[in-house]
Design a protein around this motif. Structure first.
Motif, short mmCIF file in Angstrom:
data_model
loop_
_atom_site.label_atom_id
_atom_site.label_comp_id
_atom_site.label_asym_id
_atom_site.label_seq_id
_atom_site.Cartn_x
_atom_site.Cartn_y
_atom_site.Cartn_z
N ILE A 215 0.83 -1.20 0.00
CA ILE A 215 0.00 0.00 0.00
C ILE A 215 0.87 1.26 0.00
O ILE A 215 0.62 2.22 -0.74
N PHE A 216 1.92 1.23 0.81
CA PHE A 216 2.83 2.38 0.87
C PHE A 216 3.47 2.63 -0.50
O PHE A 216 3.44 3.74 -1.02
N GLN A 217 4.04 1.58 -1.08
CA GLN A 217 4.75 1.72 -2.35
C GLN A 217 3.80 2.14 -3.47
O GLN A 217 4.11 3.02 -4.27
N PHE A 218 2.60 1.53 -3.51
CA PHE A 218 1.63 1.86 -4.55
C PHE A 218 1.26 3.35 -4.47
O PHE A 218 1.26 4.06 -5.47
N THR A 219 0.96 3.83 -3.27
CA THR A 219 0.57 5.23 -3.12
C THR A 219 1.73 6.15 -3.47
O THR A 219 1.55 7.19 -4.10
N TRP A 220 2.92 5.75 -3.04
CA TRP A 220 4.10 6.57 -3.32
C TRP A 220 4.28 6.73 -4.83
O TRP A 220 4.50 7.83 -5.33
N PHE A 274 -9.23 4.82 2.88
CA PHE A 274 -10.43 4.53 3.66
C PHE A 274 -10.71 3.03 3.74
O PHE A 274 -11.24 2.55 4.73
N ALA A 275 -10.32 2.29 2.70
CA ALA A 275 -10.58 0.85 2.72
C ALA A 275 -9.59 0.13 3.64
O ALA A 275 -9.94 -0.83 4.30
N LEU A 276 -8.34 0.59 3.67
CA LEU A 276 -7.29 -0.17 4.36
C LEU A 276 -6.53 0.71 5.33
O LEU A 276 -5.30 0.66 5.39
N GLN A 277 -7.26 1.51 6.11
CA GLN A 277 -6.62 2.55 6.93
C GLN A 277 -5.51 2.02 7.84
O GLN A 277 -4.45 2.61 7.95
N ARG A 278 -5.76 0.85 8.45
CA ARG A 278 -4.81 0.32 9.43
C ARG A 278 -3.46 0.03 8.78
O ARG A 278 -2.42 0.47 9.25
N TYR A 279 -3.51 -0.74 7.67
CA TYR A 279 -2.28 -1.06 6.95
C TYR A 279 -1.61 0.21 6.46
O TYR A 279 -0.40 0.35 6.45
N PHE A 280 -2.43 1.13 6.01
CA PHE A 280 -1.94 2.37 5.41
C PHE A 280 -1.11 3.15 6.41
O PHE A 280 0.03 3.52 6.14
N HIS A 282 0.20 2.13 9.15
CA HIS A 282 1.40 1.38 9.53
C HIS A 282 2.50 1.54 8.49
O HIS A 282 3.65 1.82 8.81
N GLY A 283 2.13 1.42 7.22
CA GLY A 283 3.12 1.55 6.15
C GLY A 283 3.76 2.91 6.14
O GLY A 283 4.97 3.05 6.02
N ILE A 284 2.95 3.95 6.29
CA ILE A 284 3.48 5.31 6.21
C ILE A 284 4.33 5.64 7.42
O ILE A 284 5.38 6.26 7.30
N THR A 285 3.92 5.21 8.61
CA THR A 285 4.75 5.54 9.77
C THR A 285 6.05 4.76 9.73
O THR A 285 7.11 5.30 10.05
N ALA A 286 5.99 3.50 9.29
CA ALA A 286 7.24 2.76 9.11
C ALA A 286 8.07 3.45 8.04
O ALA A 286 9.29 3.50 8.10
N GLY A 287 7.38 4.03 7.07
CA GLY A 287 8.05 4.71 5.96
C GLY A 287 8.67 6.03 6.36
O GLY A 287 9.38 6.64 5.57
N ALA A 288 8.43 6.46 7.58
CA ALA A 288 9.01 7.73 8.02
C ALA A 288 10.53 7.65 8.06
O ALA A 288 11.21 8.65 8.06
N VAL A 289 11.07 6.42 8.10
CA VAL A 289 12.51 6.31 8.05
C VAL A 289 13.02 6.54 6.63
O VAL A 289 14.16 6.85 6.42
N LYS A 290 12.11 6.35 5.67
CA LYS A 290 12.48 6.62 4.28
C LYS A 290 12.38 8.11 4.07
O LYS A 290 11.46 8.74 4.53
N GLY A 291 13.36 8.67 3.39
CA GLY A 291 13.33 10.13 3.22
C GLY A 291 12.40 10.57 2.14
O GLY A 291 11.87 9.78 1.41
#
Lengths: 291, 303
Positions: A215-220, A274-280, A282-291
């Motif tokens: 989800i993180f990569q797709f949105t990115w 809205f469909a996958l808020q929880r995963y979303f 999680h992905g973005i906060t974990a992604g906070a290490v990515k610049g």
């Protein structure tokens, strides 16, 4: 202290508490509205006719039900947003699948296979997480020009895959490391190969992590403008973000089209959110290490 | 059972595809960009070696990049400093504020979803949204509508058209986007705090404000530092928000370092010059990258 005095301080405390509570709600709802208003404004504008937009602000139109779908149909049909939508999918799906597949293999080796240079390799991956893409674009584009990859979907798939890898490896490796060791030991006793363990044990157990990453990569990738701008120099292959930017350049004041176009671009990430808020989250906060 | 040697080569096969891509798209290009930064002239494959000239010109003779001889100082570097200070403290402050307050109400998930929403959409879409918000056009710009509603004598302000305001206006949009990230990370950290410690502070007579500053904030030092570093990195590399909102204008007043790279290379065709900007960006980020690596290593050691 007399009973009466105690009762009166009780009332005073409760009064203070009630006021504080009221203030808390006012502040929170206020901030929420402040954050919501810009998006709501765009949304309302996207359903108004061009003369209406020129005549009055969207905030006066909230309860004046004169809405139209024309902006959307014009943007989708006449301004190539329909093609842009398809292109965004063509770009995003392989750019999500490849880094996860390639990253998962590397993450598995980094987490569970023993080989020389493993720890050094993981440190390099962590350092690459924050390298600014500005320091890579020119040489990559020169390379693409050399191999005729500029302006091709293959080129942008490769770029997004490579740029997505450090984070994919980082997130998956950390998840894989946490899997129970006994599973690996018993699978090995049963004679499973490393690849067999990867596909039959590691991948099925890692679905939540893989989903967050996907989800993180797709949105990115869907939201990316810069890589499309630099590597896809062909208007027939532009994704939605690029179509929006085009619209802005040509028709800076055609607010009705801009609003509808921006909402078309936002529709996919909003749907996923809205469909996958929880995963979303999680992905973005974990992604906070990515610049 | 497999021999040691076979196991070892087998492991490298798993890492091989990722390794090739990382070398081709990240490691090699960084080195090549450093090399290119010593070249001058236009054209995509510059041949004229100029040594450190690009760096010297950027830091001493490019008034749009760094201008220190007049007060207040200006240029992309200074705008980036303003970004680092205001964007980081703004997103962090509001994010913390919402994280702590929303913890006490039942509609917490709704508030958090609303604040987080801008993180989901593209910077391109956010830029369009704020071109609407900031517009001086009376029927478009909601900010000016509110201001002229409160102060009837006020003329609508062209937030993105005025040199003295534009950088702050773009920073405002940046805060709108990234507060959600700060809020989510800090809220998760706040919920793991020992509520008995906060209660004890209360019983000892500390006010809400004192409890927040003297107890909660120090206990959350790690996640706060983590978010701050992330926000500083974000503000240094930022391109797309500036590109779509203002294209660095008017009169270069909203240029920042990350954006300047894009402008010099892809608008002005100055590949060597732009590469020098990218290397300056990398040098500025190096301390943050080192802190990041240390932090992650420390976390790994705990496993």
């Amino acid at each position: 202290m007399t009973t009466q005095a105690r009762r009166s301080t009780g009332v005073a405390t409760r009064l203070v508490e009630a006021t504080n509570r009221g203030l808390l709600h006012i502040v929170l709802v206020g901030i929420g509205l402040l954050w919501l208003v810009p998006t709501v404004g765009l949304f309302v504008t996207s359903w108004r006719t061009r003369p209406d937009i020129a005549a009055s602000g969207w905030w006066t139109a909230l309860f004046q039900f004169r809405y139209t779908v024309e902006n959307y149909s014009e943007v989708l049909a006449a301004r190539n947003f329909g093609d842009g939508f398809i292109n965004s999918f063509i770009i995003s799906i392989p750019s999500t699948v490849f880094p996860i597949l390639i990253g998962a293999l590397a993450a598995y080796a980094l987490a569970w296979l023993k080989f020389r240079g493993r720890d050094a390799l993981f440190l390099i991956v962590i350092a690459l997480l924050v390298v600014p893409l500005q320091t890579t674009w020119v040489p990559v584009l020169q390379m693409f020009n050399l191999f005729n990859l500029t302006g091709t979907f293959t080129g942008i798939w490769l770029a997004h895959t490579a740029y997505g890898l450090p984070f994919a490896i980082f997130l998956l490796r950390n998840f894989f490391v946490g899997l129970p060791k006994e599973l690996f030991d018993s699978a090995k006793i049963d004679g499973a190969s490393d690849l067999g363990i990867f596909f039959r044990i590691v991948v099925p157990l890692s679905v939540p992590a893989i989903a967050s990453l996907a989800i993180f990569q797709f949105t990115w990738v869907w939201n990316d403008l810069l890589n499309a701008l630099i590597f896809l120099q062909d208007p027939a292959k532009y994704p939605l973000t690029r179509s929006i930017q085009n619209l802005l350049g040509e028709f800076g004041s055609e607010w009705h089209l801009l609003a509808a176009g921006a909402f078309v671009t936002m529709s996919m990430p909003l749907l996923v959110f809205f469909a996958l808020q929880r995963y979303f989250v999680h992905g973005i906060t974990a992604g906070a290490v990515k610049g | 059972m497999l021999t040691r040697a076979r196991r070892r080569s087998g492991a490298w096969l798993y890492v091989f595809p990722a390794g090739i891509l990382l070398i081709a798209f990240l490691l090699y290009p960084v080195v090549r960009t450093l090399w290119l930064s010593f070249f001058g002239g236009t054209g995509f494959n510059p041949t004229e070696f100029v040594g450190l000239d690009n760096y010297i010109r950027l830091l001493t003779n490019d008034r749009l990049f760094l201008k220190l001889d007049e007060l207040p100082p200006s240029g992309a570097m200074i705008n980036s400093v303003l970004w680092i200070v205001l964007f980081t403290s703004g997103s962090l402050g509001i994010g913390m504020f919402v994280a702590v307050l929303a913890d006490r109400v039942r509609y917490e998930p709704i508030v958090k979803a609303v604040i987080f929403l801008p993180m989901v959409i593209s910077a391109t879409a956010a830029a369009v949204i704020f071109r609407f918000v900031y517009s001086p056009d009376r029927t478009i710009g909601v900010l000016n509508a509110v201001l002229t509603g409160i102060f009837p004598n006020l003329e609508p302000i062209p937030w993105l058209g005025r040199i003295s305001l534009v950088n702050y206006a773009v920073i405002g949009a940046g805060i709108w986007i990234f507060t959600g990230l700060a809020m989510v990370v800090l809220s998760a950290a706040y919920k793991t705090l020992d509520k008995e410690v906060l209660e004890a502070a209360h019983v000892d007579g500390a006010s809400e404000w004192q409890t927040l500053w003297r107890v909660s904030v120090p206990m959350m030092a790690q996640p706060i530092a983590f978010v701050a570093i992330y926000l500083v990195i974000t503000s240094l590399k930022m391109i797309d928000l500036v590109l779509v909102m203002t294209n660095g204008g008017p009169r270069a007043a909203s240029r920042i370092i990350g954006f300047t790279f894009y402008l010099e290379v892809f608008n002005n065709g100055l590949v060597g010059y732009g590469s020098a900007v990218a290397i300056i960006l990398l040098i500025l980020m190096t301390p943050l990258i080192i802190i990041q690596i240390r932090r992650v290593r420390a976390e790994q050691a705990l496993r």
